[in-house]
Design a protein around this motif. Sequence first.
Motif, mmCIF file in Angstrom:
data_model
loop_
_atom_site.group_PDB
_atom_site.id
_atom_site.type_symbol
_atom_site.label_atom_id
_atom_site.label_comp_id
_atom_site.label_asym_id
_atom_site.label_seq_id
_atom_site.Cartn_x
_atom_site.Cartn_y
_atom_site.Cartn_z
ATOM 1 N N THR A 50 0.569 -2.286 8.476
ATOM 2 C CA THR A 50 0.641 -0.861 8.795
ATOM 3 C C THR A 50 1.792 -0.198 8.057
ATOM 4 O O THR A 50 1.650 0.899 7.496
ATOM 5 C CB THR A 50 0.803 -0.657 10.309
ATOM 6 O OG1 THR A 50 -0.312 -1.262 10.992
ATOM 7 C CG2 THR A 50 0.848 0.826 10.653
ATOM 8 N N VAL A 51 2.950 -0.861 8.025
ATOM 9 C CA VAL A 51 4.097 -0.335 7.290
ATOM 10 C C VAL A 51 3.776 -0.254 5.795
ATOM 11 O O VAL A 51 4.134 0.715 5.114
ATOM 12 C CB VAL A 51 5.346 -1.215 7.526
ATOM 13 C CG1 VAL A 51 6.485 -0.788 6.605
ATOM 14 C CG2 VAL A 51 5.778 -1.131 8.987
ATOM 15 N N ASP A 52 3.068 -1.251 5.298
ATOM 16 C CA ASP A 52 2.706 -1.268 3.881
ATOM 17 C C ASP A 52 1.862 -0.053 3.497
ATOM 18 O O ASP A 52 2.082 0.554 2.451
ATOM 19 C CB ASP A 52 1.937 -2.548 3.563
ATOM 20 C CG ASP A 52 1.308 -2.518 2.186
ATOM 21 O OD1 ASP A 52 2.034 -2.706 1.211
ATOM 22 O OD2 ASP A 52 0.081 -2.276 2.099
ATOM 23 N N GLY A 60 1.926 2.806 4.834
ATOM 24 C CA GLY A 60 2.751 3.994 4.888
ATOM 25 C C GLY A 60 2.148 5.133 5.672
ATOM 26 O O GLY A 60 2.618 6.284 5.595
#
Length: 307
Positions: free
Chosen positions: A153-155, A157
């Motif tokens: 999820t962080v990847d 963005g």
Amino acid sequence: MPPLTSSSLTSAEVHTQGRGITYGAAAYVLWGLFPAYWPLLVPAAPVEVLAHRVVWSFVTMGVLLAVLRKWRPLVELSGRGWLIVSAAAVLITANWGTYIYAVNTGHVVESALGYFITPLVSVVLGMVFLKERLRLPQFVAIGVVVIAVIVLTVDYGKLPTISLVLACSFGVYGLLKKKVPLDATSSLAAESAVIAPIALVYLLMLGSANTFTTEGTGHTLMLLSTGIVTVIPLLLFGLGARLIPLSTMGMLQYLAPVLQFAWGVFVVHEPMPASRWTGFVLVWVALVIFTVDAVRNRRKQPLAPVS
């Protein structure tokens, strides 16, 4: 289905769980191959493809029920039963539409992420509503998957909307399949019957924009095939969901996104930065933990008596 320990399982129950796992695995492998299928329906737009899928699924199920003479369960279904079926129909239609859109717009890897998240939803629902229990290695596997989902999820963005819609819609759909008082065939027919009239009206409203009759015989046959392509894995899923715990079905779900992921990365070459690879590797670590535990647990099952 309540949890079964190695000491409480009878030979019949072991056989039943084996059948359930086989049905579930077959369904997920077929779903995993879908990214190769839906692009073949272009130039039909995703919503048109969805409408054809619903209509021809209903036709396919109607023929199947007529051959099997199994209309009576639908006629005798209670009002509460139809409410559950209607909710399941809405959820699976939302899932279908989202997935078709994702595959045909270059988001195969993100759709795979959605189906990696789905088992988490299934496990939570199984524990909360069905009182299913997990062994310690299974909890560890789920924890690793949670970390993987956070990394992915962080990847991206951004909030992975496609992934979340796919995960939540199919997770709750799996729970409702446990509650539907119908066998797998009748249940799928009922779900199709609820949505088919709406889909048919939409296709009629398209008029000349409907590609069913404007793109040649091959395209028409491909749209007709959406019924059979849809019905087979859903029937297998329905059979499996009624025979094994929802948490087990949730973990089998990983078979589909692994295949989808492979298609997205190695066939259509969607971008995969290092951080995204890290997330998916964590998911596969979780799969290894779960698989090893499952194999060890099955080895502890008593041998079936020779009759």
